[in-house]
Scaffold this motif. Structure first.
Motif, PDB file in Angstrom:
ATOM      1  N   TYR A 157       0.804  -1.219   0.000  1.00  0.00           N
ATOM      2  CA  TYR A 157       0.000   0.000   0.000  1.00  0.00           C
ATOM      3  C   TYR A 157       0.845   1.281   0.000  1.00  0.00           C
ATOM      4  O   TYR A 157       0.288   2.375  -0.091  1.00  0.00           O
ATOM      5  CB  TYR A 157      -0.953  -0.007   1.196  1.00  0.00           C
ATOM      6  CG  TYR A 157      -1.958  -1.129   1.120  1.00  0.00           C
ATOM      7  CD1 TYR A 157      -3.112  -0.990   0.363  1.00  0.00           C
ATOM      8  CD2 TYR A 157      -1.733  -2.336   1.779  1.00  0.00           C
ATOM      9  CE1 TYR A 157      -4.030  -2.027   0.273  1.00  0.00           C
ATOM     10  CE2 TYR A 157      -2.650  -3.377   1.697  1.00  0.00           C
ATOM     11  CZ  TYR A 157      -3.795  -3.218   0.939  1.00  0.00           C
ATOM     12  OH  TYR A 157      -4.702  -4.245   0.842  1.00  0.00           O
ATOM     13  N   GLY A 158       2.146   1.138   0.096  1.00  0.00           N
ATOM     14  CA  GLY A 158       3.026   2.293  -0.021  1.00  0.00           C
ATOM     15  C   GLY A 158       3.827   2.276  -1.304  1.00  0.00           C
ATOM     16  O   GLY A 158       4.728   3.096  -1.498  1.00  0.00           O
ATOM     17  N   LYS A 159       3.476   1.360  -2.190  1.00  0.00           N
ATOM     18  CA  LYS A 159       4.272   1.163  -3.403  1.00  0.00           C
ATOM     19  C   LYS A 159       4.239   2.384  -4.314  1.00  0.00           C
ATOM     20  O   LYS A 159       5.265   2.764  -4.897  1.00  0.00           O
ATOM     21  CB  LYS A 159       3.778  -0.072  -4.152  1.00  0.00           C
ATOM     22  CG  LYS A 159       4.656  -0.473  -5.330  1.00  0.00           C
ATOM     23  CD  LYS A 159       4.166  -1.780  -5.949  1.00  0.00           C
ATOM     24  CE  LYS A 159       5.044  -2.207  -7.122  1.00  0.00           C
ATOM     25  NZ  LYS A 159       4.571  -3.485  -7.718  1.00  0.00           N
ATOM     26  N   ASP A 160       3.084   3.031  -4.459  1.00  0.00           N
ATOM     27  CA  ASP A 160       3.016   4.195  -5.347  1.00  0.00           C
ATOM     28  C   ASP A 160       3.850   5.353  -4.801  1.00  0.00           C
ATOM     29  O   ASP A 160       4.500   6.077  -5.566  1.00  0.00           O
ATOM     30  CB  ASP A 160       1.568   4.624  -5.586  1.00  0.00           C
ATOM     31  CG  ASP A 160       0.837   4.985  -4.313  1.00  0.00           C
ATOM     32  OD1 ASP A 160       0.864   4.181  -3.370  1.00  0.00           O
ATOM     33  OD2 ASP A 160       0.232   6.071  -4.252  1.00  0.00           O
ATOM     34  N   THR A 161       3.868   5.524  -3.469  1.00  0.00           N
ATOM     35  CA  THR A 161       4.732   6.544  -2.868  1.00  0.00           C
ATOM     36  C   THR A 161       6.199   6.204  -3.103  1.00  0.00           C
ATOM     37  O   THR A 161       7.007   7.061  -3.484  1.00  0.00           O
ATOM     38  CB  THR A 161       4.459   6.655  -1.357  1.00  0.00           C
ATOM     39  OG1 THR A 161       3.109   7.063  -1.156  1.00  0.00           O
ATOM     40  CG2 THR A 161       5.394   7.661  -0.709  1.00  0.00           C
ATOM     41  N   PHE A 162       6.549   4.953  -2.874  1.00  0.00           N
ATOM     42  CA  PHE A 162       7.916   4.474  -3.093  1.00  0.00           C
ATOM     43  C   PHE A 162       8.359   4.769  -4.530  1.00  0.00           C
ATOM     44  O   PHE A 162       9.427   5.346  -4.766  1.00  0.00           O
ATOM     45  CB  PHE A 162       7.958   2.971  -2.809  1.00  0.00           C
ATOM     46  CG  PHE A 162       9.309   2.331  -2.937  1.00  0.00           C
ATOM     47  CD1 PHE A 162      10.019   1.946  -1.816  1.00  0.00           C
ATOM     48  CD2 PHE A 162       9.881   2.089  -4.185  1.00  0.00           C
ATOM     49  CE1 PHE A 162      11.269   1.345  -1.926  1.00  0.00           C
ATOM     50  CE2 PHE A 162      11.120   1.493  -4.308  1.00  0.00           C
ATOM     51  CZ  PHE A 162      11.819   1.119  -3.174  1.00  0.00           C
ATOM     52  N   LEU A 163       7.541   4.384  -5.492  1.00  0.00           N
ATOM     53  CA  LEU A 163       7.903   4.551  -6.899  1.00  0.00           C
ATOM     54  C   LEU A 163       7.952   6.021  -7.303  1.00  0.00           C
ATOM     55  O   LEU A 163       8.805   6.426  -8.104  1.00  0.00           O
ATOM     56  CB  LEU A 163       6.910   3.795  -7.781  1.00  0.00           C
ATOM     57  CG  LEU A 163       6.900   2.268  -7.622  1.00  0.00           C
ATOM     58  CD1 LEU A 163       5.768   1.652  -8.430  1.00  0.00           C
ATOM     59  CD2 LEU A 163       8.240   1.667  -8.033  1.00  0.00           C
ATOM     60  N   SER A 164       7.055   6.822  -6.738  1.00  0.00           N
ATOM     61  CA  SER A 164       7.042   8.251  -7.061  1.00  0.00           C
ATOM     62  C   SER A 164       8.346   8.911  -6.645  1.00  0.00           C
ATOM     63  O   SER A 164       8.946   9.684  -7.401  1.00  0.00           O
ATOM     64  CB  SER A 164       5.864   8.941  -6.365  1.00  0.00           C
ATOM     65  OG  SER A 164       4.637   8.444  -6.837  1.00  0.00           O
ATOM     66  N   VAL A 165       8.794   8.607  -5.428  1.00  0.00           N
ATOM     67  CA  VAL A 165      10.038   9.198  -4.944  1.00  0.00           C
ATOM     68  C   VAL A 165      11.234   8.624  -5.700  1.00  0.00           C
ATOM     69  O   VAL A 165      12.168   9.348  -6.064  1.00  0.00           O
ATOM     70  CB  VAL A 165      10.194   8.961  -3.428  1.00  0.00           C
ATOM     71  CG1 VAL A 165      11.538   9.480  -2.940  1.00  0.00           C
ATOM     72  CG2 VAL A 165       9.061   9.633  -2.668  1.00  0.00           C
ATOM     73  N   LEU A 166      11.200   7.318  -5.963  1.00  0.00           N
ATOM     74  CA  LEU A 166      12.323   6.662  -6.635  1.00  0.00           C
ATOM     75  C   LEU A 166      12.554   7.227  -8.031  1.00  0.00           C
ATOM     76  O   LEU A 166      13.694   7.495  -8.427  1.00  0.00           O
ATOM     77  CB  LEU A 166      12.064   5.156  -6.710  1.00  0.00           C
ATOM     78  CG  LEU A 166      13.178   4.308  -7.336  1.00  0.00           C
ATOM     79  CD1 LEU A 166      14.430   4.341  -6.460  1.00  0.00           C
ATOM     80  CD2 LEU A 166      12.706   2.867  -7.529  1.00  0.00           C
ATOM     81  N   TYR A 167      11.473   7.431  -8.779  1.00  0.00           N
ATOM     82  CA  TYR A 167      11.620   7.826 -10.179  1.00  0.00           C
ATOM     83  C   TYR A 167      11.434   9.322 -10.427  1.00  0.00           C
ATOM     84  O   TYR A 167      11.952   9.856 -11.409  1.00  0.00           O
ATOM     85  CB  TYR A 167      10.630   7.041 -11.043  1.00  0.00           C
ATOM     86  CG  TYR A 167      10.946   5.565 -11.095  1.00  0.00           C
ATOM     87  CD1 TYR A 167      12.143   5.106 -11.634  1.00  0.00           C
ATOM     88  CD2 TYR A 167      10.061   4.623 -10.578  1.00  0.00           C
ATOM     89  CE1 TYR A 167      12.452   3.750 -11.665  1.00  0.00           C
ATOM     90  CE2 TYR A 167      10.349   3.262 -10.615  1.00  0.00           C
ATOM     91  CZ  TYR A 167      11.550   2.836 -11.160  1.00  0.00           C
ATOM     92  OH  TYR A 167      11.854   1.506 -11.190  1.00  0.00           O
ATOM     93  N   LEU A 168      10.698  10.002  -9.547  1.00  0.00           N
ATOM     94  CA  LEU A 168      10.456  11.430  -9.751  1.00  0.00           C
ATOM     95  C   LEU A 168      11.208  12.302  -8.759  1.00  0.00           C
ATOM     96  O   LEU A 168      11.342  13.505  -8.974  1.00  0.00           O
ATOM     97  CB  LEU A 168       8.951  11.726  -9.659  1.00  0.00           C
ATOM     98  CG  LEU A 168       8.064  10.994 -10.674  1.00  0.00           C
ATOM     99  CD1 LEU A 168       6.600  11.330 -10.428  1.00  0.00           C
ATOM    100  CD2 LEU A 168       8.461  11.346 -12.099  1.00  0.00           C
ATOM    101  N   GLY A 169      11.678  11.703  -7.655  1.00  0.00           N
ATOM    102  CA  GLY A 169      12.413  12.459  -6.653  1.00  0.00           C
ATOM    103  C   GLY A 169      11.493  13.128  -5.649  1.00  0.00           C
ATOM    104  O   GLY A 169      10.295  13.297  -5.881  1.00  0.00           O
ATOM    105  N   THR A 170      12.062  13.524  -4.520  1.00  0.00           N
ATOM    106  CA  THR A 170      11.266  14.149  -3.464  1.00  0.00           C
ATOM    107  C   THR A 170      10.904  15.592  -3.787  1.00  0.00           C
ATOM    108  O   THR A 170       9.980  16.145  -3.196  1.00  0.00           O
ATOM    109  CB  THR A 170      12.033  14.115  -2.129  1.00  0.00           C
ATOM    110  OG1 THR A 170      13.325  14.708  -2.328  1.00  0.00           O
ATOM    111  CG2 THR A 170      12.206  12.700  -1.637  1.00  0.00           C
TER     112      THR A 170
END
Length: 606
Positions: free
Chosen positions: A354-367
């Motif tokens: 359930y945190g995968k979309d947050t994980f991927l957003s930060v990983l590929y788009l940055g904070t």
């Protein structure tokens, strides 16, 4: 206009800090009126704000400002208007209008608080409420050759981190709310903690803030340790222009961080927690104020970045292993660990899915893009929620479904440890502690069957920390996706005693019967834990929370540890006294800490 140069006393509940020679307090002559505000005068008030801010920086339509009246996780309330000052001068002008019309003032920056502390709560206030959002007041100044920084009320931790990385320095916090757009001032105002073991709570004794005294008069306090001018307007103008000295600045005996925290963490036999929000040691003016004053600027220390770092992933089925390792590492290492983040296996699983979309957003788009993305999501949610024919939580459901299209995002060794072990700890060491810490781990697990560890590659370390970061939002997403089948979500934020050996929570049957799922994660070396409970359908959250807090009281725990009381926790007596001293008329953020919302010390009673 009167000027008062302070002596050896402080306006704060904490009397220990010695003043700086440049300390100064200015009276303004602007006072709250003797009588309340007539509803017919609301338009006149809005017109006054419009003259200072212009109409485009005022949102008085409840259908358009719901995002700013609603808490990050929970809570909402009504407001006459949400104000968006574009300069410190406009902020100062807005405060003058609010005071002269006897309005309640709720200060707000990124609105990332988790305990409803930066929004109104309900509609039962005795005066109209205005929210002053400071996110556009984001000027930042690196001073004293990078050793310190001065942040205006909207400057963010991420912004500070981005500037400091250029000179190989770091801010107080580098994970968690710092990636969500949280402000520097917000961290100070709430004694926020964080993942970095060496830092302690966000703290400073150097700030500029506006306050309303016991006579209802607006005053401006300059305790920044810098000569900014000889009257309030001059001080605000100087801050706004940034036309002040930035090098060779002294600070007297005032502190710009909690310099004693490392010694507290290393005191592993102490019968008290290392840090918690109501700790009287760290309640000082802007620090811990929780919006009971209007902060214009804070001065904070920065920190050197360690050149040599290594991360270790630890797993065990015996919580006693982590207790012993905590004692060994904190007592044997000369240089404290940089981080020590804990996750229970159940939290691991929820964050993985359930945190995968947050994980991927930060990983590929940055904070850098995350705060804007979350703000956009909030606006979309506010719009969609008005469409009763649409499914509830539509954006969350779409994001959750979209995340399933991506392959497994966690490293293989982490997944293997998830299968083997119930308790997980990701630890970062630096300097001389890398080799010594690794030896401690090797010696400890040599003859142990209950657990093990491995040294992370760079990719494994980055993904492990990101997985931990996604945990808090994942708990909310889990609750959202299962809202038809479960009850409320109950989130606690606790600090255990430093010598607590039985750190794993065991509930009595009268509590356990109400819980569907328990999710544990936290800052292990500080003994600060975030505990999210998904309750069973029909469970009374208020009753369950009361039982849980009573059990925590018996254990000598303190709560909240780092998210502050907001409108969810009752403030302890020292914290209540601190709030009353800062805000004797109860004008700023009334009702926090389960305190009274009504006006105190109004002019008609003096």
């Amino acid at each position: 206009m009167n000027e008062t140069i302070e002596s050896n006393t402080s306006s704060s509940a904490n009397k220990t800090a010695a003043p700086c020679e440049l300390d100064v307090v200015f009276e303004t002559g602007i006072r709250q009126p003797k009588f309340g505000v007539d509803a017919k005068s609301h338009l006149d008030i809005l017109s006054a704000f419009e003259r200072v801010l212009s109409a485009k920086n005022i949102s008085a339509d409840p259908s358009k400002n719901a995002h700013y009246r609603t808490g990050w996780r929970s809570g909402e309330g009504s407001a006459l208007a949400v104000l968006f000052p574009q300069t410190l001068i406009q902020l100062w002008g807005s405060l003058k209008i609010a005071v002269s019309h006897n309005l309640i003032i709720v200060m707000q920056a990124a609105n990332t608080g988790l305990t409803e502390g930066s929004t109104p709560s309900g509609n039962n206030y005795d005066r109209p409420v205005v929210i002053i959002n400071t996110r556009f007041l984001n000027a930042l100044h690196i001073i004293n050759e990078g050793a310190q920084a001065i942040g205006m009320p909207g400057a963010t931790l991420y912004q500070l981190q981005s500037e400091l990385i250029k000179i190989n320095r770091a801010p107080h916090s580098v994970i968690g709310s710092s990636s969500l757009g949280a402000s520097i001032v917000g961290g100070i105002a709430n004694n926020s903690g964080g993942a970095l073991v060496k830092r302690g709570p966000a703290y400073t004794e150097l700030s500029v803030y506006a306050q309303i005294d016991k006579h209802g008069e607006l005053i401006l306090v300059n305790h920044l340790g810098i000569d900014l001018g000889n009257n309030p307007d001059a001080i605000i103008q100087t801050l706004s222009d940034g036309s002040f000295a930035t090098q060779g600045l002294g600070q007297g005996q005032r502190k710009a961080s909690d310099t004693l925290y490392q010694a507290r963490v290393k005191d592993i036999d102490a019968d008290t927690p290392s840090r918690f929000n109501a700790d009287p040691r760290r309640l000082y003016e802007s620090s811990g104020c929780a919006g009971k004053v209007a902060v214009f600027a804070v001065r904070v220390d920065t920190y050197p970045v360690a050149e040599k770092q290594a991360s270790f992933y630890i797993g065990t089925n015996d919580p006693g292993d982590l207790y012993q390792l905590r004692r060994l590492l904190l007592s044997k290492l000369d240089d404290l660990p940089e981080m020590g983040e804990y996750m229970h296996r159940d939290m691991f699983d929820v964050a993985q899915k359930y945190g995968k979309d947050t994980f991927l957003s930060v990983l590929y788009l940055g904070t850098k893009r995350l705060p804007k993305m979350l703000s956009m999501k909030g606006a979309v949610d506010a719009y969609l929620n008005k469409k009763t024919w649409l499914p509830e939580y539509l954006s969350d459901r779409l994001l959750q479904g979209f995340s399933r299209l991506f392959p497994q995002h966690l490293p293989k060794r982490m997944l293997q440890y998830r299968q083997q072990y119930e308790h997980h700890l990701i630890m970062k060491l630096s300097g001389s502690s890398v080799a010594k810490g690794k030896t401690i781990l090797q010696n400890y697990f040599d003859n142990k069957q209950s657990g093990g560890f491995f040294e992370c590659t760079t990719t494994e370390a980055n993904r492990a920390y990101l997985h931990r970061f996604a945990a808090a939002g994942a708990a909310i997403r889990y609750h959202t996706m299962h809202s038809k089948d479960v009850g409320d979500i109950l989130a606690l934020d606790i600090a255990l005693k430093r010598n607590e050996s039985d750190w794993v929570e065991i509930f009595s049957p009268d509590i356990e019967q109400h819980i569907e799922k328990k999710l544990y994660y936290g800052h292990f070396f500080c003994h600060v834990f975030h505990q999210d409970y998904i309750l069973k359908k029909g469970a009374n959250a208020h009753h369950v929370k009361k039982l849980m807090l009573a059990q925590l009281d018996q254990r000598g725990a303190k709560y909240p540890a780092e998210h502050n009381v907001g409108h969810l926790y009752k403030a302890d007596d020292p914290l209540r006294d601190f709030y009353k001293e800062l805000d004797p008329s109860n004008t700023f953020n009334p009702g926090i800490g389960k305190m009274d919302k009504n006006q105190r010390n109004c002019n008609c009673c003096l």
